[in-house]
Design an enzyme around this catalytic site. Structure first.
Site, PDB file in Angstrom:
ATOM      1  N   GLU A  25       0.824  -1.224   0.000  1.00 44.58           N
ATOM      2  CA  GLU A  25       0.000   0.000   0.000  1.00 44.58           C
ATOM      3  C   GLU A  25       0.853   1.267   0.000  1.00 44.58           C
ATOM      4  O   GLU A  25       2.079   1.203   0.199  1.00 44.58           O
ATOM      5  CB  GLU A  25      -0.951   0.001   1.203  1.00 44.58           C
ATOM      6  CG  GLU A  25      -0.219  -0.015   2.535  1.00 44.58           C
ATOM      7  CD  GLU A  25      -0.945   0.725   3.646  1.00 44.58           C
ATOM      8  OE1 GLU A  25      -1.379   1.873   3.421  1.00 44.58           O
ATOM      9  OE2 GLU A  25      -1.045   0.152   4.747  1.00 44.58           O
ATOM     10  N   LYS A 160      -3.033  -2.358  16.357  1.00 42.41           N
ATOM     11  CA  LYS A 160      -2.400  -1.459  17.335  1.00 42.41           C
ATOM     12  C   LYS A 160      -3.377  -1.099  18.422  1.00 42.41           C
ATOM     13  O   LYS A 160      -4.564  -0.989  18.155  1.00 42.41           O
ATOM     14  CB  LYS A 160      -2.145  -0.133  16.639  1.00 42.41           C
ATOM     15  CG  LYS A 160      -0.922  -0.045  15.872  1.00 42.41           C
ATOM     16  CD  LYS A 160      -0.563   1.443  15.795  1.00 42.41           C
ATOM     17  CE  LYS A 160       0.657   1.583  14.960  1.00 42.41           C
ATOM     18  NZ  LYS A 160       0.350   1.255  13.586  1.00 42.41           N
TER      19      LYS A 160
HETATM   20  N1  PSU Z   1      -2.062   1.584  10.716  1.00 46.24           N
HETATM   21  C1  PSU Z   1      -0.715   1.604  10.728  1.00 46.24           C
HETATM   22  N2  PSU Z   1      -0.052   2.209   9.717  1.00 46.24           N
HETATM   23  C2  PSU Z   1      -0.705   2.794   8.669  1.00 46.24           C
HETATM   24  C3  PSU Z   1      -2.142   2.751   8.657  1.00 46.24           C
HETATM   25  C4  PSU Z   1      -2.773   2.138   9.695  1.00 46.24           C
HETATM   26  O1  PSU Z   1      -0.112   1.081  11.634  1.00 46.24           O
HETATM   27  O2  PSU Z   1      -0.057   3.340   7.769  1.00 46.24           O
HETATM   28  C5  PSU Z   1      -2.861   3.337   7.483  1.00 46.24           C
HETATM   29  C6  PSU Z   1      -3.227   2.232   6.480  1.00 46.24           C
HETATM   30  O3  PSU Z   1      -3.136   2.759   5.181  1.00 46.24           O
HETATM   31  C7  PSU Z   1      -4.669   1.936   6.822  1.00 46.24           C
HETATM   32  C8  PSU Z   1      -5.168   3.309   7.185  1.00 46.24           C
HETATM   33  O4  PSU Z   1      -5.405   1.375   5.767  1.00 46.24           O
HETATM   34  O5  PSU Z   1      -4.098   3.890   7.920  1.00 46.24           O
HETATM   35  C9  PSU Z   1      -6.437   3.251   8.006  1.00 46.24           C
HETATM   36  O6  PSU Z   1      -6.966   4.526   8.132  1.00 46.24           O
HETATM   37  P1  PSU Z   1      -8.414   4.698   8.775  1.00 46.24           P
HETATM   38  O7  PSU Z   1      -8.262   4.281  10.208  1.00 46.24           O
HETATM   39  O8  PSU Z   1      -8.706   6.159   8.618  1.00 46.24           O
HETATM   40  O9  PSU Z   1      -9.343   3.824   8.000  1.00 46.24           O
END
Ligand code: PSU
Ligand code: MN
Length: 303
Positions: A25, A160
């Site tokens: 990604e 996390k």
């Molecule tokens: N968690 C991480 N690193 C990241 C992300 C999440 O430890 O880089 C990023 C990923 O791209 C994930 C996004 O898909 O954040 C999720 O965002 P949201 O919680 O706004 O859906």
């Protein structure tokens, strides 16, 4: 192939020849890590995949094209621009395509583009999930919905504790997403190997994981799979230290009224800042570890 998809020559050749390909990604590049470690890590991930015999397809939207396989210049651009690039999840894709704009794809958007391109395996660091306090904010990542409907297996280091790990697992159960633990019964918590919550199935080899993915695909119903891979022992962080940083980050997000798509990037950057970069070093290692596992699974699936 869908008219909006653009494959890099290497990815196109690998797919055509039935060689292993893994998706990576790009929100992790623009919003997940600081520059220049973000670009270095993205390039190291690509190299690690190739070393293990899989072609990496880093995914992003560039000039309205849904790209699978980026040039080094494109990766560098996403890393330098950082949070100025649109964080693109499922809902952003049609707008970016129509406007011929750029976007760094989240897990959800990367899964959509990977599936359109015919890529079934995807490695990242962490996925989005159910946020703490979601019972009032309703902040649940679109990543979870995507896992329920798009046929891509995602390899990550668990959830996390910026998230509500228990509720994230409940949600995945409701949505019918299998959650596997590689060599572990307990869901890893990203920076640490333990979360206090169990996965559905402990799996012990890439071949076994590949057999689960193959069975899921053969049945031809929608949905992906979540494979959680604990951070290698030597890079894991002390639980107390990381949890204190997360608690502080959550408090500041609340005080500053951070909401919506800004929440996850804000928390990630804060935790990194509060731990003086120690969490970043762990983050880099766990992503590389996930890429290697994803490549092994892709190699098994291509047999
Ligand atoms: N968690 C991480 N690193 C990241 C992300 C999440 O430890 O880089 C990023 C990923 O791209 C994930 C996004 O898909 O954040 C999720 O965002 P949201 O919680 O706004 O859906
Ligand atoms: Mn959210």
């Amino acid at each position: 192939m869908n008219q909006h998809i653009k494959l890099s020559p290497k990815v196109e050749a690998a797919l055509k020849e039935g060689r292993p390909v893994i998706a990576l990604e790009s929100t992790i590049i623009s919003h997940g890590m600081p520059y220049p470690q973000n670009v270095e890590t993205a390039l190291r991930c690509e190299a690690a995949a190739r070393e293990m015999g899989a072609e990496p397809a880093t995914i992003a939207v560039i000039g309205g094209k849904l790209c699978a396989g980026l040039t080094e210049e494109e990766i560098d651009y996403l890393g330098r621009e950082g949070t100025k690039v649109t964080k693109a999840s499922r809902r952003d894709l049609p707008i970016l395509v129509a406007k011929k704009a750029d976007g760094a794809t989240t897990v959800a958007a990367t899964m959509i583009i990977a599936a359109l391109a015919g890529i079934r395996i995807f490695a990242t660091g962490g996925i989005g999930g159910v946020h703490r306090g979601a019972e009032t904010t309703m902040d649940i990542s679109a990543d979870l919905e995507e896992l329920a409907q798009t046929p891509v297996a995602v390899i990550c280091a668990g959830a996390k504790s910026i998230l509500d790990i228990g509720l994230t697992l409940e949600y995945l159960e409701t949505k019918g997403v299998p959650v596997l633990g590689y060599g572990v019964k307990e869901l890893p918590a990203f920076y640490t190997r333990e979360s206090g919550f169990n996965v559905d199935y402990k799996v012990d080899s890439p071949a076994e994981i590949a057999s689960f993915i193959k069975a899921q695909r053969e049945m031809d119903y929608p949905g992906g799979m979540l494979i959680t891979n604990p951070i290698p022992e030597e890079y894991a962080m002390p639980g107390a230290e990381i949890n204190a940083a997360i608690a502080q980050a959550l408090k500041e997000a609340d005080e500053q009224g951070i909401k919506g798509k800004e929440t996850t990037p804000f928390l990630l950057a804060k935790v990194c800042e509060l731990t003086g970069g120690e969490s970043l070093a762990s983050n880099i290692q766990l992503v590389l570890n996930n890429v290697r596992l994803a490549a092994k699974i892709a190699v098994e699936l291509a047999k």
